[in-house]
Design a protein around this motif. Sequence first.
Motif, PDB file in Angstrom:
ATOM      1  N   ALA A   1       0.686  -1.027   0.059  1.00  0.00           N
ATOM      2  CA  ALA A   1       0.119  -0.055  -0.004  1.00  0.00           C
ATOM      3  C   ALA A   1       0.865   1.209  -0.048  1.00  0.00           C
ATOM      4  CB  ALA A   1      -0.790   0.084   1.117  1.00  0.00           C
ATOM      5  N   THR A   2       0.656   2.178  -0.873  1.00  0.00           N
ATOM      6  CA  THR A   2       1.378   3.294  -0.794  1.00  0.00           C
ATOM      7  C   THR A   2       0.402   4.322  -0.347  1.00  0.00           C
ATOM      8  OG1 THR A   2       2.348   2.885  -3.010  1.00  0.00           O
ATOM      9  CG2 THR A   2       2.325   5.118  -2.358  1.00  0.00           C
ATOM     10  N   LEU A   3       0.892   5.223   0.698  1.00  0.00           N
ATOM     11  CA  LEU A   3      -0.088   5.991   1.419  1.00  0.00           C
ATOM     12  C   LEU A   3       0.265   7.498   1.374  1.00  0.00           C
ATOM     13  CD1 LEU A   3       0.335   4.030   4.822  1.00  0.00           C
ATOM     14  CD2 LEU A   3      -1.663   3.712   2.902  1.00  0.00           C
ATOM     15  N   GLU A   4      -0.477   8.436   1.289  1.00  0.00           N
ATOM     16  CA  GLU A   4      -0.306   9.657   1.169  1.00  0.00           C
ATOM     17  C   GLU A   4      -0.556  10.346   2.467  1.00  0.00           C
ATOM     18  OE1 GLU A   4      -1.649  13.535  -1.165  1.00  0.00           O
ATOM     19  OE2 GLU A   4      -1.510  11.687  -2.158  1.00  0.00           O
ATOM     20  N   ILE A   5       0.350  10.929   3.124  1.00  0.00           N
ATOM     21  CA  ILE A   5      -0.196  11.367   4.523  1.00  0.00           C
ATOM     22  C   ILE A   5      -0.236  13.119   4.717  1.00  0.00           C
ATOM     23  CG2 ILE A   5       0.954   9.187   5.640  1.00  0.00           C
ATOM     24  CD1 ILE A   5       3.147  11.083   6.439  1.00  0.00           C
ATOM     25  N   ARG A   6      -0.939  13.501   5.541  1.00  0.00           N
ATOM     26  CA  ARG A   6      -1.215  14.887   5.721  1.00  0.00           C
ATOM     27  C   ARG A   6       0.236  15.321   6.430  1.00  0.00           C
ATOM     28  NH1 ARG A   6      -6.073  16.272   5.900  1.00  0.00           N
ATOM     29  NH2 ARG A   6      -6.777  14.308   7.251  1.00  0.00           N
ATOM     30  N   GLN A   7       0.694  16.476   6.130  1.00  0.00           N
ATOM     31  CA  GLN A   7       1.866  17.177   6.636  1.00  0.00           C
ATOM     32  C   GLN A   7       1.932  17.062   7.987  1.00  0.00           C
ATOM     33  OE1 GLN A   7       4.374  18.080   5.100  1.00  0.00           O
ATOM     34  NE2 GLN A   7       3.892  18.389   2.775  1.00  0.00           N
ATOM     35  N   GLY A   8       2.899  16.629   8.602  1.00  0.00           N
ATOM     36  CA  GLY A   8       3.174  16.798   9.923  1.00  0.00           C
ATOM     37  C   GLY A   8       2.644  15.777  10.668  1.00  0.00           C
ATOM     38  N   GLN A   9       2.078  14.764   9.928  1.00  0.00           N
ATOM     39  CA  GLN A   9       1.237  13.660  10.722  1.00  0.00           C
ATOM     40  C   GLN A   9       2.081  12.264  10.737  1.00  0.00           C
ATOM     41  OE1 GLN A   9      -2.410  13.624  11.851  1.00  0.00           O
ATOM     42  NE2 GLN A   9      -1.099  15.506  12.019  1.00  0.00           N
ATOM     43  N   GLY A  10       3.418  12.666  10.301  1.00  0.00           N
ATOM     44  CA  GLY A  10       4.422  11.373  10.014  1.00  0.00           C
ATOM     45  C   GLY A  10       4.525  10.430  11.406  1.00  0.00           C
TER      46      GLY A  10
ATOM     47  N   GLN B   1       2.484  10.360  14.149  1.00  0.00           N
ATOM     48  CA  GLN B   1       1.185   9.765  14.467  1.00  0.00           C
ATOM     49  C   GLN B   1       0.741   8.298  13.594  1.00  0.00           C
ATOM     50  OE1 GLN B   1       1.896  13.072  14.152  1.00  0.00           O
ATOM     51  NE2 GLN B   1       0.625  14.115  15.555  1.00  0.00           N
ATOM     52  N   VAL B   2       1.196   8.648  12.248  1.00  0.00           N
ATOM     53  CA  VAL B   2       0.780   7.749  11.347  1.00  0.00           C
ATOM     54  C   VAL B   2       1.683   6.360  11.700  1.00  0.00           C
ATOM     55  CG1 VAL B   2       0.885   7.109   8.948  1.00  0.00           C
ATOM     56  CG2 VAL B   2      -0.148   9.349   9.464  1.00  0.00           C
ATOM     57  N   ARG B   3       3.031   6.716  11.790  1.00  0.00           N
ATOM     58  CA  ARG B   3       3.682   5.507  11.905  1.00  0.00           C
ATOM     59  C   ARG B   3       3.478   4.725  13.263  1.00  0.00           C
ATOM     60  NH1 ARG B   3       9.520   8.745  11.415  1.00  0.00           N
ATOM     61  NH2 ARG B   3       8.902   9.794   9.697  1.00  0.00           N
ATOM     62  N   ARG B   4       3.241   5.716  14.324  1.00  0.00           N
ATOM     63  CA  ARG B   4       2.742   4.778  15.453  1.00  0.00           C
ATOM     64  C   ARG B   4       1.432   3.921  15.220  1.00  0.00           C
ATOM     65  NH1 ARG B   4       1.931   9.102  18.877  1.00  0.00           N
ATOM     66  NH2 ARG B   4       3.675   9.939  18.250  1.00  0.00           N
ATOM     67  N   HIS B   5       0.719   4.641  14.561  1.00  0.00           N
ATOM     68  CA  HIS B   5      -0.968   3.908  14.229  1.00  0.00           C
ATOM     69  C   HIS B   5      -0.421   2.532  13.344  1.00  0.00           C
ATOM     70  CE1 HIS B   5      -4.132   3.194  10.994  1.00  0.00           C
ATOM     71  NE2 HIS B   5      -4.485   2.878  12.247  1.00  0.00           N
ATOM     72  N   LEU B   6       0.483   2.682  12.381  1.00  0.00           N
ATOM     73  CA  LEU B   6       0.627   1.412  11.492  1.00  0.00           C
ATOM     74  C   LEU B   6       1.432   0.340  12.328  1.00  0.00           C
ATOM     75  CD1 LEU B   6       1.431   3.386   8.054  1.00  0.00           C
ATOM     76  CD2 LEU B   6      -0.555   1.908   8.603  1.00  0.00           C
ATOM     77  N   ALA B   7       2.353   1.047  13.243  1.00  0.00           N
ATOM     78  CA  ALA B   7       3.203  -0.028  14.089  1.00  0.00           C
ATOM     79  C   ALA B   7       2.055  -0.798  14.796  1.00  0.00           C
ATOM     80  CB  ALA B   7       3.971   0.511  14.765  1.00  0.00           C
ATOM     81  N   SER B   8       0.960  -0.494  15.005  1.00  0.00           N
ATOM     82  CA  SER B   8      -0.039  -0.981  15.906  1.00  0.00           C
ATOM     83  C   SER B   8      -0.879  -2.084  15.111  1.00  0.00           C
ATOM     84  CB  SER B   8      -0.885   0.245  16.655  1.00  0.00           C
ATOM     85  OG  SER B   8      -1.866   0.372  15.981  1.00  0.00           O
ATOM     86  N   VAL B   9      -0.673  -2.305  13.698  1.00  0.00           N
ATOM     87  CA  VAL B   9      -1.547  -3.200  13.129  1.00  0.00           C
ATOM     88  C   VAL B   9      -0.633  -4.268  12.938  1.00  0.00           C
ATOM     89  CG1 VAL B   9      -3.038  -3.270  11.026  1.00  0.00           C
ATOM     90  CG2 VAL B   9      -2.697  -1.223  12.230  1.00  0.00           C
ATOM     91  N   PRO B  10      -0.728  -5.466  13.436  1.00  0.00           N
ATOM     92  CA  PRO B  10      -0.120  -6.679  13.173  1.00  0.00           C
ATOM     93  C   PRO B  10       0.076  -7.096  11.568  1.00  0.00           C
ATOM     94  CG  PRO B  10      -1.996  -6.858  14.652  1.00  0.00           C
ATOM     95  CD  PRO B  10      -2.144  -5.532  14.082  1.00  0.00           C
ATOM     96  N   GLU B  11      -0.791  -6.921  11.120  1.00  0.00           N
ATOM     97  CA  GLU B  11      -1.016  -7.092   9.509  1.00  0.00           C
ATOM     98  C   GLU B  11       0.302  -6.344   8.812  1.00  0.00           C
ATOM     99  OE1 GLU B  11      -3.657  -6.832  10.999  1.00  0.00           O
ATOM    100  OE2 GLU B  11      -4.800  -8.450  10.759  1.00  0.00           O
ATOM    101  N   VAL B  12       0.630  -5.249   9.315  1.00  0.00           N
ATOM    102  CA  VAL B  12       1.595  -4.558   8.465  1.00  0.00           C
ATOM    103  C   VAL B  12       3.066  -5.041   9.075  1.00  0.00           C
ATOM    104  CG1 VAL B  12       2.583  -1.976   8.573  1.00  0.00           C
ATOM    105  CG2 VAL B  12       0.171  -2.359   8.733  1.00  0.00           C
TER     106      VAL B  12
ATOM    107  N   VAL C   1      -6.052   2.699   6.629  1.00  0.00           N
ATOM    108  CA  VAL C   1      -6.159   4.252   6.569  1.00  0.00           C
ATOM    109  C   VAL C   1      -7.501   4.953   7.059  1.00  0.00           C
ATOM    110  CG1 VAL C   1      -6.035   3.512   4.044  1.00  0.00           C
ATOM    111  CG2 VAL C   1      -8.342   3.352   4.865  1.00  0.00           C
ATOM    112  N   GLY C   2      -8.003   4.073   8.299  1.00  0.00           N
ATOM    113  CA  GLY C   2      -8.954   4.620   9.212  1.00  0.00           C
ATOM    114  C   GLY C   2      -8.554   5.347  10.049  1.00  0.00           C
ATOM    115  N   PHE C   3      -7.402   6.295   9.839  1.00  0.00           N
ATOM    116  CA  PHE C   3      -6.806   7.237  10.578  1.00  0.00           C
ATOM    117  C   PHE C   3      -6.417   8.567  10.058  1.00  0.00           C
ATOM    118  CE2 PHE C   3      -2.768   8.716  12.516  1.00  0.00           C
ATOM    119  CZ  PHE C   3      -3.106   8.505  14.030  1.00  0.00           C
ATOM    120  N   ASP C   4      -6.827   9.562  10.649  1.00  0.00           N
ATOM    121  CA  ASP C   4      -6.807  11.003  10.329  1.00  0.00           C
ATOM    122  C   ASP C   4      -5.448  11.357   9.477  1.00  0.00           C
ATOM    123  OD1 ASP C   4      -9.079  11.992  10.946  1.00  0.00           O
ATOM    124  OD2 ASP C   4      -8.321  13.696  12.528  1.00  0.00           O
ATOM    125  N   GLY C   5      -4.494  10.863   9.975  1.00  0.00           N
ATOM    126  CA  GLY C   5      -3.325  11.555   9.162  1.00  0.00           C
ATOM    127  C   GLY C   5      -3.067  11.064   7.631  1.00  0.00           C
ATOM    128  N   ILE C   6      -3.801  10.020   7.340  1.00  0.00           N
ATOM    129  CA  ILE C   6      -3.806   9.191   6.049  1.00  0.00           C
ATOM    130  C   ILE C   6      -4.802   9.906   5.113  1.00  0.00           C
ATOM    131  CG2 ILE C   6      -4.177   7.064   4.618  1.00  0.00           C
ATOM    132  CD1 ILE C   6      -2.855   5.954   7.136  1.00  0.00           C
TER     133      ILE C   6
END
Lengths: 160, 160
Positions: B73-82, B84-95, B127-132
């Motif tokens: 998956a290629t993700l486009e993230i909102r500026q400055g949300q890096g 938070q997005v990393r933390r979110h993705l790290a919490s998903v086992p399937e990532v 993708v159910g996360f604000d920063g994405i």
Amino acid sequence: MGAGSGIDGLDGRIIVLLAREPRIGVLEMSRRLGVARGTAQARLERLQSNGVIRGFGPEVDPAALGYPVTAFATLEIRQGQGPQVRRHLASVPEVLELHTTTGTGDMLCRLVARSNADLQRVIDRVVGFDGIVRAATAIVMENPVPLRIIPLVEQAARDR
Amino acid sequence: MGAGSGIDGLDGRIIVLLAREPRIGVLEMSRRLGVARGTAQARLERLQSNGVIRGFGPEVDPAALGYPVTAFATLEIRQGQGPQVRRHLASVPEVLELHTTTGTGDMLCRLVARSNADLQRVIDRVVGFDGIVRAATAIVMENPVPLRIIPLVEQAARDR
DNA sequence: TGCGCCACTGGGCAGGATGCCCAGCCGAAA
DNA sequence: TTTCGGCTGGGCATCCTGCCCAGTGGCGCA
């Protein structure tokens, strides 16, 4: 496939333990898990013949080998050129892995290079092949989540 | 980093040997390489403290765990949300892994799922996360070149 | 309910590998 | 030439491995 597979709690603990301390042997493992050595041994064997654990190959860091630059390239290939393109990419040492994906006959490959300049050489070699129409490259800057399996193993074990 | 690193021929042969037959011990290794056991032992230790060999973690096959579907998956993230997005993705086992890449604040991640239908759930969670802002997914169909390191090691050894 | 199956236990055994030590040798660098 | 680092070949005690066994307990099935 997937028939009798599946991981129970003990299997999960074995894998996680092995992932954290790969050098431990069966005996030490059985001690940590609180089971008999024969049990740990049997489980490990089953996990390997199951294909759950493919092996214990050394994890080599390309950066330490002199290839600190990683990139992903999306390739668009000409119809029917799949096999040739695969062979071509397989012959390039800097191609670490290659996937065919859904979409417009696309492929995705992971590349490494000695430097950003060197990456140009690698890409030229990769796309310098008839069957490849177009290539889009994304250079990796950070790797916030290195290839991991533990969270998935834990979830799989939880799901029985 | 990369200072005194580099691989000579013997180091290369050690890694290749280890990659092909991970279970062999130092003694058997020294026999195959035609060197003294102490030499093989010292080289192996050096390769590990060098960071060339990170470890010998078990290679786990997600498919055998019940996750036969792989996707990128290629993700486009909102500026400055890096962060938070990393933390979110790290919490998903399937990532399974996550990279930040050049381009429009993009990230690339490898996902697995129990089925194509299940992939939808995973993607929704990712993708159910604000920063994405946006996500583009490519499902892996084939894997002509599984993650490999031997050709690169051989080249690195050849280049001295 | 009783039977058989299967996994786990706890123990034993011989062979082999490991980790660590040493002295000696040799080539390269100072 | 002297020094230094890497390799050799050997030895040592300890530990682990692979393999075996009999006994036990849970579980599904007839």
